[in-house]
Design a protein around this motif. Structure first.
Motif, PDB file in Angstrom:
ATOM      1  N   GLN A  37      71.489  73.427 132.107  1.00 36.09           N
ATOM      2  CA  GLN A  37      71.700  72.113 131.965  1.00 36.09           C
ATOM      3  C   GLN A  37      73.111  71.869 131.204  1.00 36.09           C
ATOM      4  OE1 GLN A  37      69.367  69.166 130.180  1.00 36.09           O
ATOM      5  NE2 GLN A  37      70.114  67.412 131.444  1.00 36.09           N
ATOM      6  N   ASN A  38      73.949  71.569 131.638  1.00 34.25           N
ATOM      7  CA  ASN A  38      75.504  71.270 130.808  1.00 34.25           C
ATOM      8  C   ASN A  38      75.274  69.924 130.498  1.00 34.25           C
ATOM      9  OD1 ASN A  38      76.133  73.382 133.124  1.00 34.25           O
ATOM     10  ND2 ASN A  38      77.683  73.742 131.638  1.00 34.25           N
ATOM     11  N   SER A  39      76.123  69.718 129.296  1.00 31.02           N
ATOM     12  CA  SER A  39      75.875  68.349 128.353  1.00 31.02           C
ATOM     13  C   SER A  39      76.154  67.360 129.392  1.00 31.02           C
ATOM     14  CB  SER A  39      76.865  68.448 127.481  1.00 31.02           C
ATOM     15  OG  SER A  39      76.764  67.292 126.598  1.00 31.02           O
ATOM     16  N   GLY A  40      74.804  66.213 129.577  1.00 31.88           N
ATOM     17  CA  GLY A  40      74.959  65.144 130.210  1.00 31.88           C
ATOM     18  C   GLY A  40      74.749  65.244 131.510  1.00 31.88           C
ATOM     19  N   THR A  84      78.420  77.536 128.076  1.00 29.46           N
ATOM     20  CA  THR A  84      77.760  76.761 127.103  1.00 29.46           C
ATOM     21  C   THR A  84      76.963  75.545 127.587  1.00 29.46           C
ATOM     22  OG1 THR A  84      79.574  77.135 125.383  1.00 29.46           O
ATOM     23  CG2 THR A  84      78.376  75.013 125.249  1.00 29.46           C
ATOM     24  N   ALA A  85      75.627  75.696 127.333  1.00 26.57           N
ATOM     25  CA  ALA A  85      74.739  74.959 128.102  1.00 26.57           C
ATOM     26  C   ALA A  85      73.425  75.096 127.197  1.00 26.57           C
ATOM     27  CB  ALA A  85      74.552  75.084 129.430  1.00 26.57           C
ATOM     28  N   SER A  86      72.283  74.056 127.856  1.00 24.38           N
ATOM     29  CA  SER A  86      71.072  74.217 127.510  1.00 24.38           C
ATOM     30  C   SER A  86      70.430  75.161 128.485  1.00 24.38           C
ATOM     31  CB  SER A  86      70.346  73.158 127.277  1.00 24.38           C
ATOM     32  OG  SER A  86      70.807  72.452 126.178  1.00 24.38           O
ATOM     33  N   LYS A 108      69.476  76.080 123.206  1.00 25.26           N
ATOM     34  CA  LYS A 108      71.038  75.580 123.289  1.00 25.26           C
ATOM     35  C   LYS A 108      71.978  76.543 123.250  1.00 25.26           C
ATOM     36  CE  LYS A 108      73.794  71.696 121.962  1.00 25.26           C
ATOM     37  NZ  LYS A 108      73.925  70.411 121.373  1.00 25.26           N
ATOM     38  N   THR A 110      75.667  78.186 122.643  1.00 21.40           N
ATOM     39  CA  THR A 110      77.238  77.601 122.379  1.00 21.40           C
ATOM     40  C   THR A 110      77.991  79.211 122.574  1.00 21.40           C
ATOM     41  OG1 THR A 110      76.379  75.991 121.010  1.00 21.40           O
ATOM     42  CG2 THR A 110      78.768  76.802 120.833  1.00 21.40           C
TER      43      THR A 110
END
Lengths: 113, 114
Positions: A37-40, A84-86, A108, A110
């Motif tokens: 899951q990328n941010s948002g 970079t993601a969760s 998470k 980074t």
């Protein structure tokens, strides 16, 4: 710990390095899936590994599954900033009659350029 | 092939109002799932449709939530009346094969209840 618990909770690496995330679960499973899951944004399906499989590859991703230890790992090789993601693992309960997935809290990741 | 789509992407409503979320699964996928993630918590299962039938609704939090899938195509999830604790991201997923159970998720609807 809950079904599908990821470890570590957060991981920071440099671009080009490998990233390893682990997932532990409690009950017998049919399959284990990894999502990003990328941010948002929404969940992106990365890979599914069946309970009778031990290792699976997809591009720079390598997933292992050890049903005796009830654990799985996700390895991302030659990481990029775009990784970079969760990352979440999700399991479904063996012969439960339900296909619902149980998620952990995620790792998470980074990747620093 | 189009993926799972959800509408709206973001909804802001006041406590006590009604909101309806929509999910369009991947064409040909009989299985449709709803999940949600409230702030700081895990993604949690809500319910599972097989075509138009509710296969498993064990995750529905209470009777303020109503899910439908008329005709076995798209699904709606209505929250009425909305409460503050309903805020979160609501995900929809679909799968073709129950045995294989590879679930593909939509982008989610972010619901904010003020």
């Amino acid at each position: 710990s809950q079904q599908g618990e990821e470890d570590p909770q957060a991981l920071s690496i440099q671009e080009g390095e490998n990233a390893t995330m682990n997932c532990s679960y409690k009950t017998s499973i049919n399959n284990l899936q990894w999502y990003r899951q990328n941010s948002g944004r929404g969940l992106v399906h990365l890979i599914l590994i069946r309970s009778n499989e031990r290792e699976k590859h997809s591009g720079r991703l390598r997933v292992t599954l050890d049903t005796s230890k009830k654990s799985s790992s996700l390895l991302i090789t030659a990481s990029r900033a775009a990784d970079t993601a969760s990352y979440f693992c999700a399991t479904d309960a063996f012969r439960s009659g339900s296909e619902k997935l149980v998620f952990g809290k995620g790792t998470k990741l980074t990747v620093n350029p | 092939e189009a993926g799972v789509t959800q509408f709206p992407s973001h909804s802001v409503i006041e406590k006590g109002q009604t909101v309806t979320l929509r999910c369009d699964p991947i064409s040909g996928h009989d299985n449709l799932y709803w999940y949600r993630r409230v702030m700081g918590k895990e993604i949690k299962f809500l319910l599972h449709f097989v075509k138009e039938s509710k296969q498993d609704e064990s995750g529905m939090p209470n009777n303020r939530f109503l899910a439908e899938r008329t005709g076995g195509t798209y699904s709606t999830l209505k929250v009425q009346p909305a409460e503050l604790e309903d805020s979160g991201v609501y995900f929809c997923a679909s799968s073709q094969d129950r045995a294989f159970n590879e679930q593909f998720f939509g982008p989610g609807t972010r619901l904010t209840v003020l």
